[in-house]
Every structure is written in structure tokens, then in C-alpha cells.
Design a protein around this motif. Structure first.
Motif, PDB file in Angstrom:
ATOM      1  N   VAL A  29       0.867  -1.174   0.000  1.00 34.29           N
ATOM      2  CA  VAL A  29       0.000   0.000   0.000  1.00 34.29           C
ATOM      3  C   VAL A  29       0.903   1.223   0.000  1.00 34.29           C
ATOM      4  N   CYS A  30       0.657   2.141  -0.918  1.00 28.28           N
ATOM      5  CA  CYS A  30       1.529   3.312  -1.043  1.00 28.28           C
ATOM      6  C   CYS A  30       0.744   4.481  -1.617  1.00 28.28           C
ATOM      7  N   ARG A  31       1.084   5.658  -1.138  1.00 26.50           N
ATOM      8  CA  ARG A  31       0.496   6.878  -1.673  1.00 26.50           C
ATOM      9  C   ARG A  31       1.418   8.037  -1.313  1.00 26.50           C
ATOM     10  N   ILE A  49       1.016   5.310  -6.627  1.00 30.76           N
ATOM     11  CA  ILE A  49      -0.177   5.051  -5.816  1.00 30.76           C
ATOM     12  C   ILE A  49      -0.510   3.579  -5.990  1.00 30.76           C
ATOM     13  N   SER A  52      -4.357   2.112  -2.718  1.00 33.24           N
ATOM     14  CA  SER A  52      -4.682   3.165  -1.757  1.00 33.24           C
ATOM     15  C   SER A  52      -6.147   3.572  -1.936  1.00 33.24           C
ATOM     16  N   GLU A  53      -6.890   3.503  -0.871  1.00 33.46           N
ATOM     17  CA  GLU A  53      -8.287   3.915  -0.878  1.00 33.46           C
ATOM     18  C   GLU A  53      -8.387   5.322  -0.296  1.00 33.46           C
TER      19      GLU A  53
END
Length: 55
Positions: A29-31, A49, A52-53
Motif C-alpha cells: 500500500v503506497c500513496r 499510488i 490506496s483507498e
């Protein structure tokens, strides 16, 4: 320590398709991570991204 079953894939530049020297796990998970493309003629900056929510 990670198991050998974890699958990874390389990040691609969205502009030129160059495979960056960056690997990610399938469940990563990355942003907000900004990188510059390493391709000879591209050099554009883009944001990574992954899964990522936006909440």
C-alpha cells in the motif's frame, strides 16, 4: 523475514512504460511517493499510488 511465496513486480513509468528499478509486493500500500523516471529520454516525475483507498 518474508517468505519466498511473496510475488513482486516492477513499477512502470506511466508516460513511457520504462520498468523502473523499484519493486513492490502484490499486497503493498503506497500513496504520496514521487519518483523521477530513469529512462534516457523521459525523466518525468510521477506519483506512485498502490492499493490506496481515498477515505
Amino acid at each position: 523475514m518474508k517468505s519466498a511465496e511473496t510475488k513482486t513486480e516492477k513499477i512502470r513509468c506511466p508516460y513511457c512504460g520504462y520498468q523502473m528499478p523499484i519493486k513492490r509486493d502484490k499486497d503493498a500500500v503506497c500513496r504520496g511517493l514521487r519518483v523521477q523516471c530513469k529512462a534516457r529520454n523521459c525523466k518525468k516525475e510521477f506519483e506512485i499510488i498502490i492499493n490506496s483507498e481515498i477515505k
